[in-house]
Motif scaffolding. Structure first.
Motif, PDB file in Angstrom:
ATOM      1  N   SER A   1     -15.473 -10.749   2.600  1.00 39.06           N
ATOM      2  CA  SER A   1     -15.466  -9.901   1.438  1.00 39.06           C
ATOM      3  C   SER A   1     -13.987  -9.525   0.971  1.00 39.06           C
ATOM      4  O   SER A   1     -13.750  -9.495  -0.163  1.00 39.06           O
TER       5      SER A   1
ATOM      6  N   GLN B   1     -12.181 -10.630  -2.891  1.00 44.08           N
ATOM      7  CA  GLN B   1     -11.514  -9.787  -3.738  1.00 44.08           C
ATOM      8  C   GLN B   1     -10.561 -10.614  -4.339  1.00 44.08           C
ATOM      9  O   GLN B   1     -10.135 -10.068  -5.832  1.00 44.08           O
TER      10      GLN B   1
ATOM     11  N   TYR C   1     -11.123 -14.982  -7.419  1.00 38.66           N
ATOM     12  CA  TYR C   1     -11.060 -15.108  -9.060  1.00 38.66           C
ATOM     13  C   TYR C   1      -9.751 -15.908  -9.218  1.00 38.66           C
ATOM     14  O   TYR C   1      -9.832 -16.570 -10.389  1.00 38.66           O
TER      15      TYR C   1
ATOM     16  N   SER D   1     -20.718 -15.450  -4.597  1.00 44.85           N
ATOM     17  CA  SER D   1     -20.181 -14.422  -5.107  1.00 44.85           C
ATOM     18  C   SER D   1     -20.418 -13.223  -5.897  1.00 44.85           C
ATOM     19  O   SER D   1     -20.233 -12.186  -5.801  1.00 44.85           O
ATOM     20  N   GLN D   2     -21.273 -13.719  -6.831  1.00 44.62           N
ATOM     21  CA  GLN D   2     -22.270 -12.890  -7.669  1.00 44.62           C
ATOM     22  C   GLN D   2     -23.249 -11.958  -6.719  1.00 44.62           C
ATOM     23  O   GLN D   2     -23.015 -10.573  -7.030  1.00 44.62           O
TER      24      GLN D   2
ATOM     25  N   SER E   1     -20.939  -9.648  -5.404  1.00 49.14           N
ATOM     26  CA  SER E   1     -20.793  -8.144  -6.337  1.00 49.14           C
ATOM     27  C   SER E   1     -21.695  -7.395  -6.327  1.00 49.14           C
ATOM     28  O   SER E   1     -21.572  -6.236  -6.643  1.00 49.14           O
ATOM     29  N   ASP E   2     -23.032  -7.940  -6.755  1.00 50.36           N
ATOM     30  CA  ASP E   2     -24.044  -7.154  -6.936  1.00 50.36           C
ATOM     31  C   ASP E   2     -24.407  -6.350  -5.940  1.00 50.36           C
ATOM     32  O   ASP E   2     -25.023  -5.300  -5.997  1.00 50.36           O
TER      33      ASP E   2
ATOM     34  N   GLY F   1     -22.101  -4.930  -3.867  1.00 53.20           N
ATOM     35  CA  GLY F   1     -21.076  -4.464  -3.374  1.00 53.20           C
ATOM     36  C   GLY F   1     -21.051  -2.930  -3.029  1.00 53.20           C
ATOM     37  O   GLY F   1     -20.578  -2.534  -2.181  1.00 53.20           O
TER      38      GLY F   1
END
Length: 159
Positions: free
Chosen positions: A84, A88, A91, A133-134, A137-138, A140
């Protein structure tokens, strides 16, 4: 749902009705409970404790129920936390990783280290890391809630 006590894993501490809080599968999962107890693989004179996820098919307790030694549960938590943290900042890389430097970290444990790396042996890593990653994020908010609880409990324990 009551966790069985007649099987090889002997529950000592239980979280029943886990299906109500099982992440995105809450209220529609076969994971019915969690327990900490005496491991099913214990031999006479040898005692290990383990964590278990109890799955129920609607008719019987599933063979897909998972039992893990306590240290592996914590190792998974460490891996989740380090991953995690990595995402962060991922990207910054066009592929979400640097193909020339796939090692994310080495975390010291037991006089050695746990390596955390991007799995470039996966032939679809460029696509899969984007999907991962998506999803991270979803989820999170849900993951963050659990990490905050874990952080609070660790602080209360003096860590």
């Amino acid at each position: 749902m009551k966790i069985p006590t007649t099987l090889k894993h002997k529950p000592v501490i239980v979280s029943e009705n886990y299906e109500n809080i099982d992440g995105r599968k809450a209220y529609k999962t076969d994971a019915k409970g969690l327990s900490l107890g005496l491991a099913q693989w214990n031999d006479r004179g040898k005692l290990d404790i383990s964590a278990k996820v109890w799955r129920y098919t609607g008719e019987k307790w599933s063979r897909q129920s998972e039992e893990l030694p306590m240290h592996r549960v914590l190792d998974l938590a460490i891996l989740i936390c380090r991953s995690s943290l990595y995402f962060q900042e991922a990207y910054r890389f066009p592929k979400l990783y640097d193909p020339n430097k796939t090692l994310i970290d080495r975390i010291g444990l037991q006089g050695d280290a746990m390596s955390v790396s991007v799995c470039t042996d996966n032939p679809l890593i460029d696509e899969d890391i984007q999907l991962f990653s998506q999803a991270l994020s979803d989820d999170g908010e849900m993951i963050g809630e659990r990490l905050r609880v874990l952080s609070r409990l660790l602080k209360e324990m003096g860590y």
